[in-house]
Motif scaffolding. Structure first.
Motif, PDB file in Angstrom:
ATOM      1  N   PRO A 316       0.848  -1.211   0.000  1.00 18.84           N
ATOM      2  CA  PRO A 316       0.000   0.000   0.000  1.00 18.84           C
ATOM      3  C   PRO A 316       0.874   1.248   0.000  1.00 18.84           C
ATOM      4  N   SER A 317       0.471   2.219  -0.761  1.00 16.48           N
ATOM      5  CA  SER A 317       1.258   3.459  -0.818  1.00 16.48           C
ATOM      6  C   SER A 317       1.094   4.230   0.479  1.00 16.48           C
ATOM      7  N   THR A 318       2.133   4.951   0.833  1.00 15.18           N
ATOM      8  CA  THR A 318       2.057   5.778   2.038  1.00 15.18           C
ATOM      9  C   THR A 318       1.145   6.974   1.775  1.00 15.18           C
ATOM     10  N   PRO A 319       0.351   7.369   2.759  1.00 17.15           N
ATOM     11  CA  PRO A 319      -0.552   8.514   2.554  1.00 17.15           C
ATOM     12  C   PRO A 319       0.224   9.762   2.151  1.00 17.15           C
ATOM     13  N   GLY A 320      -0.266  10.444   1.148  1.00  9.44           N
ATOM     14  CA  GLY A 320       0.396  11.663   0.709  1.00  9.44           C
ATOM     15  C   GLY A 320       0.036  12.846   1.588  1.00  9.44           C
ATOM     16  N   THR A 321       0.851  13.903   1.484  1.00 10.35           N
ATOM     17  CA  THR A 321       0.594  15.129   2.253  1.00 10.35           C
ATOM     18  C   THR A 321      -0.362  16.068   1.536  1.00 10.35           C
ATOM     19  N   GLY A 322      -0.624  15.773   0.260  1.00 12.94           N
ATOM     20  CA  GLY A 322      -1.508  16.652  -0.499  1.00 12.94           C
ATOM     21  C   GLY A 322      -0.833  17.903  -1.016  1.00 12.94           C
ATOM     22  N   VAL A 323       0.491  18.008  -0.839  1.00  8.59           N
ATOM     23  CA  VAL A 323       1.200  19.212  -1.275  1.00  8.59           C
ATOM     24  C   VAL A 323       1.073  19.418  -2.775  1.00  8.59           C
ATOM     25  N   GLY A 324       1.249  18.336  -3.541  1.00 11.68           N
ATOM     26  CA  GLY A 324       1.233  18.459  -4.993  1.00 11.68           C
ATOM     27  C   GLY A 324      -0.092  18.950  -5.537  1.00 11.68           C
ATOM     28  N   LEU A 325      -1.185  18.264  -5.177  1.00 11.92           N
ATOM     29  CA  LEU A 325      -2.506  18.661  -5.674  1.00 11.92           C
ATOM     30  C   LEU A 325      -2.903  20.044  -5.167  1.00 11.92           C
ATOM     31  N   THR A 326      -2.607  20.317  -3.909  1.00 13.97           N
ATOM     32  CA  THR A 326      -2.941  21.632  -3.345  1.00 13.97           C
ATOM     33  C   THR A 326      -2.179  22.733  -4.067  1.00 13.97           C
ATOM     34  N   ASN A 327      -0.922  22.464  -4.371  1.00 12.62           N
ATOM     35  CA  ASN A 327      -0.106  23.452  -5.060  1.00 12.62           C
ATOM     36  C   ASN A 327      -0.680  23.785  -6.428  1.00 12.62           C
ATOM     37  N   VAL A 328      -1.048  22.749  -7.181  1.00 10.22           N
ATOM     38  CA  VAL A 328      -1.626  22.971  -8.511  1.00 10.22           C
ATOM     39  C   VAL A 328      -2.928  23.758  -8.398  1.00 10.22           C
ATOM     40  N   ALA A 329      -3.779  23.358  -7.453  1.00 15.10           N
ATOM     41  CA  ALA A 329      -5.058  24.052  -7.275  1.00 15.10           C
ATOM     42  C   ALA A 329      -4.848  25.525  -6.938  1.00 15.10           C
ATOM     43  N   GLU A 330      -3.893  25.820  -6.051  1.00 17.02           N
ATOM     44  CA  GLU A 330      -3.652  27.205  -5.658  1.00 17.02           C
ATOM     45  C   GLU A 330      -3.023  28.008  -6.787  1.00 17.02           C
ATOM     46  N   ARG A 331      -2.153  27.383  -7.553  1.00 13.21           N
ATOM     47  CA  ARG A 331      -1.562  28.088  -8.694  1.00 13.21           C
ATOM     48  C   ARG A 331      -2.620  28.449  -9.734  1.00 13.21           C
ATOM     49  N   LEU A 332      -3.505  27.510 -10.018  1.00  9.69           N
ATOM     50  CA  LEU A 332      -4.571  27.778 -10.987  1.00  9.69           C
ATOM     51  C   LEU A 332      -5.509  28.862 -10.473  1.00  9.69           C
ATOM     52  N   GLU A 333      -5.793  28.835  -9.167  1.00  9.83           N
ATOM     53  CA  GLU A 333      -6.660  29.856  -8.570  1.00  9.83           C
ATOM     54  C   GLU A 333      -6.013  31.229  -8.655  1.00  9.83           C
ATOM     55  N   ALA A 334      -4.708  31.302  -8.364  1.00  6.61           N
ATOM     56  CA  ALA A 334      -3.995  32.578  -8.421  1.00  6.61           C
ATOM     57  C   ALA A 334      -3.886  33.093  -9.849  1.00  6.61           C
ATOM     58  N   ARG A 335      -3.723  32.175 -10.795  1.00  6.33           N
ATOM     59  CA  ARG A 335      -3.511  32.582 -12.195  1.00  6.33           C
ATOM     60  C   ARG A 335      -4.816  32.907 -12.908  1.00  6.33           C
ATOM     61  N   PHE A 336      -5.864  32.110 -12.696  1.00  5.50           N
ATOM     62  CA  PHE A 336      -7.086  32.261 -13.479  1.00  5.50           C
ATOM     63  C   PHE A 336      -8.306  32.641 -12.645  1.00  5.50           C
TER      64      PHE A 336
END
Length: 364
Positions: A316-336
């Motif tokens: 089983p994969s180790t639980p992620g911190t969500g940094v990657g998805l959160t980063n993309v979401a915040e970048r898109l929010e800031a840009r568009f």
């Protein structure tokens, strides 16, 4: 970064605009006053009296213009003060102006036409004239205050807009650079694993690919969009690194037609998505994992999908911190702002799908 001179903190452009506006406004105000008084006198006096009153009235008007420039300068210096302070200062300036105007008026007419001046003088008429001049100066002060306050608000809005642009740029930079430690941690772990397995040639190739990727990625301006073709080239460099680590488990399919390769996207926006696939699917699977990257031009939108099949037979994969998805979401929010779609969800077969939809734009 280009900075508009009108938004510079020293406010040079704004001060010049205020002075120029005030100059023309004061000249227009007193020219109108002079013209109205001259017309009224022309209607109520004889020809000889009309001419005798013209010169002293002109002198008084010129002196009043000088008073007005002093008042306007004092009011202009109240920029940033409370409205209460501005109004009290304007009222005091109007009061002082009317008394000075009255004194100058008496003195000038005494010099030019002393006989007529004292014959028509009375205390009642003098105070009535003072009241009239007070309202003239009060109107002048109110209009000067309105203009300076309006220009002050305009300058403040320009400065706020400038600061918002600076903050927005800083936010985009911070979000972009946030990925670098995250990416480096994962990649160095991969290199360390290769070294521990005594695969120096593969580790050396991975280090070279890493150097190429960082050189290309760090040269980008986080505030600038790049063509999708360039984005795919950068991700291909990263995938070349991970393919060395997982030659039998990572299968990559890139479906990006020629007609979308010149579309603009935020730089490295797909990096954390692809990195997540490697970390949470490929690294934990004993069977091949298929990573598919697609892009389509749909109406006035660009749609990008990053999809992977499920990890099978591994730990089983180790639980992620969500940094990657959160980063993309915040970048898109800031840009568009809200003019975008970002969807990340697990599929029924155990795979994972991420969809990015942004406004269509191209270079040039």
């Amino acid at each position: 970064m280009h900075v508009n001179i009108e938004a510079l903190p020293d406010g040079t452009q704004s001060r010049r605009l205020v002075r120029r506006t005030m100059t023309w406004f004061i000249l227009l105000f007193w020219t109108t006053q002079f013209s109205i008084l001259t017309i009224l006198r022309r209607l109520n006096m004889g020809e000889e009296e009309k001419l005798s009153y013209l010169l002293p009235r002109l002198c008084v008007t010129i002196i009043a213009i000088g008073f007005s420039f002093v008042i306007a300068d004092r009011l202009r210096r109240l920029a940033g003060k409370s409205m209460r302070t501005k109004l009290l200062t304007a009222a005091a300036a109007a009061l002082i102006g009317c008394f000075l105007h009255g004194a100058v008026n008496l003195a000038v007419f005494e010099v030019f036409i002393p006989e007529s001046n004292m014959e028509s003088f009375s205390v009642g008429l003098y105070f009535a004239a003072l009241l009239q001049w007070f309202w003239s100066y009060a109107a002048l002060c109110a209009l000067v205050l309105a203009v300076t306050t309006s220009l002050e608000l305009g300058e403040r809005e320009r400065r706020i807009a400038h600061l918002q642009r600076v903050a927005h740029t800083a936010q985009l930079r911070a979000l972009r650079y946030q990925l670098n430690p995250h990416f480096m941690f994962n990649t160095l772990n991969s290199i360390a694993a290769l070294i521990s397995r005594r695969e120096p040639e593969t580790a050396e190739a991975m280090v070279e690919n890493l150097a190429d990727f960082l050189r290309a990625g760090l040269s980008l301006d986080p505030h600038e969009d790049i063509p999708l073709e360039r984005e795919i080239e950068l991700q291909s460099l990263y995938l070349a690194i991970e393919t060395l680590r997982f030659p039998d488990r990572l299968q990559v399919e890139i479906d990006v037609p020629d007609d979308v390769r010149n579309a603009l996207v935020p730089s490295l926006v797909t990096q954390p998505l692809i990195e997540n696939v490697v970390r949470h699917a490929v690294a934990t699977s004993l069977e091949p994992v298929r990573l598919k990257i697609t892009a389509r031009h749909e109406g006035d939108r660009l749609r990008i999908t990053v999809q992977n099949s499920a990890a099978e037979g591994g730990l089983p994969s180790t639980p992620g911190t969500g940094v990657g998805l959160t980063n993309v979401a915040e970048r898109l929010e800031a840009r568009f702002d809200r003019d975008h779609i970002f969807l990340a969800e697990r599929q029924g077969d155990g795979g994972f799908l991420v969809v990015i939809e942004i406004p269509w734009s191209t270079a040039g």
